[in-house]
Motif scaffolding. Structure first.
Motif, short mmCIF file in Angstrom:
data_model
loop_
_atom_site.label_atom_id
_atom_site.label_comp_id
_atom_site.label_asym_id
_atom_site.label_seq_id
_atom_site.Cartn_x
_atom_site.Cartn_y
_atom_site.Cartn_z
N ALA A 132 0.83 -1.19 0.00
CA ALA A 132 0.00 0.00 0.00
C ALA A 132 0.87 1.25 0.00
N TYR A 133 0.31 2.33 -0.51
CA TYR A 133 0.90 3.66 -0.35
C TYR A 133 0.43 4.17 1.00
N ARG A 134 1.36 4.66 1.82
CA ARG A 134 1.03 5.26 3.11
C ARG A 134 1.48 6.72 3.05
N LEU A 135 0.52 7.62 3.17
CA LEU A 135 0.79 9.06 3.17
C LEU A 135 0.47 9.60 4.55
N MET A 136 1.45 10.27 5.17
CA MET A 136 1.25 10.88 6.49
C MET A 136 1.37 12.39 6.35
N LEU A 137 0.38 13.09 6.92
CA LEU A 137 0.30 14.54 6.81
C LEU A 137 0.16 15.18 8.18
N PRO A 138 1.06 16.09 8.54
CA PRO A 138 0.90 16.79 9.82
C PRO A 138 -0.24 17.80 9.74
N VAL A 139 -0.96 17.92 10.84
CA VAL A 139 -2.05 18.90 10.97
C VAL A 139 -1.66 19.82 12.11
N PHE A 140 -1.79 21.12 11.88
CA PHE A 140 -1.26 22.11 12.81
C PHE A 140 -2.33 22.75 13.68
N SER A 141 -1.89 23.31 14.79
CA SER A 141 -2.75 24.01 15.73
C SER A 141 -3.38 25.23 15.09
N GLU A 142 -4.58 25.54 15.52
CA GLU A 142 -5.30 26.73 15.05
C GLU A 142 -4.59 28.02 15.50
N LEU A 152 -2.52 12.88 9.99
CA LEU A 152 -3.43 12.09 9.17
C LEU A 152 -2.61 11.03 8.45
N LEU A 153 -3.02 9.79 8.56
CA LEU A 153 -2.32 8.69 7.91
C LEU A 153 -3.31 8.03 6.95
N ALA A 154 -3.02 8.12 5.68
CA ALA A 154 -3.90 7.54 4.66
C ALA A 154 -3.23 6.33 4.04
N ILE A 155 -4.01 5.28 3.84
CA ILE A 155 -3.51 4.02 3.26
C ILE A 155 -4.34 3.69 2.02
N PHE A 156 -3.62 3.45 0.91
CA PHE A 156 -4.27 3.07 -0.35
C PHE A 156 -3.54 1.83 -0.89
N LEU A 157 -4.25 0.73 -1.10
CA LEU A 157 -3.62 -0.44 -1.69
C LEU A 157 -3.01 -0.07 -3.03
N THR A 158 -1.84 -0.62 -3.34
CA THR A 158 -1.15 -0.24 -4.57
C THR A 158 -1.97 -0.59 -5.81
#
Length: 161
Positions: A132-142, A152-158
Motif C-alpha cells: 500500500a501507499y502510506r501518506l502521512m500529513l501533519p495537521v497544525f494548531s489553530e 493524518l495517515l492515509a492508506i491506499f492499496l497499490t
C-alpha cells in the motif's frame, strides 16, 4: 521544491517525487500543499470531512499526546479497517509496533518533528502479500504557532490507488 520526511522503516520504499504517486495519493498531498502555498500550515479547520471527502475511509487520525511522545489513533478509517481486518481506534502507534514489530511510532514521530508529509510504499502488516501507499500529513494548531496536533495517515492499496 516540496520536501517530504524521510523513512526509517527498512521494509518501506520512500516515494519522494509527486510524479511517482498515483493520482489518489498525489491529490491528497496536493490538497495539503495548497494550504502551505496559500501562506499557512493546514489545520483541522482546513482539513474538514468535507475537504477530505474523496479520501474518507482511507484516513486514520492520530492524536498527538504527551508533547509528541505518543500518538493515539483517534479514528481508524472504515476502508483501512476493512483492508486490514482490525480496528485500532483508541490504541497507539506503539501498540501497533508491539504487535507487528515495525517502527510505525518512529515514522509518525518523524512526521511530527519534521512537520513535513511523508509517503512510502509499505506492506499491510496483517497481510504479507498486500502493498500500500502510506501518506502521512501533519495537521497544525489553530493558534498558528507551528504545533502539530494531529497526523493524518492515509492508506491506499497499490492496486487500487
Amino acid at each position: 521544491m516540496k520536501t517530504l520526511a524521510p523513512s526509517t522503516m527498512a521494509n518501506d520504499t520512500p516515494v519522494e517525487n509527486r510524479d511517482d504517486m498515483p493520482a489518489t495519493v498525489g491529490s491528497l498531498l496536493d490538497l495539503w500543499h495548497s494550504f502551505e502555498a496559500a501562506g499557512h500550515l493546514p489545520t483541522r479547520q482546513d482539513l474538514t470531512p468535507f475537504a477530505l471527502q474523496p479520501w474518507l475511509g482511507f484516513i486514520d487520525v492520530y492524536g498527538v499526546e504527551d508533547g509528541g511522545r505518543e500518538f493515539r489513533i483517534r479514528l481508524n478509517g472504515s476502508r483501512t479497517t476493512a483492508m486490514t481486518g482490525e480496528d485500532w481506534t483508541g490504541r497507539t502507534a506503539r501498540d501497533v509496533d508491539r504487535k507487528y514489530g515495525f517502527g510505525l511510532h518512529d515514522e509518525v514521530h518523524r512526521v511530527f518533528t519534521s512537520k513535513r508529509p511523508a509517503c512510502h510504499v509499505t506492506r499491510i502488516y496483517q497481510k504479507d502479500f498486500a502493498l500500500a501507499y502510506r501518506l502521512m500529513l501533519p495537521v497544525f494548531s489553530e493558534t498558528g504557532d507551528g504545533t502539530v496536533t494531529q497526523i493524518l495517515l492515509a492508506i491506499f492499496l497499490t492496486d487500487e490507488a
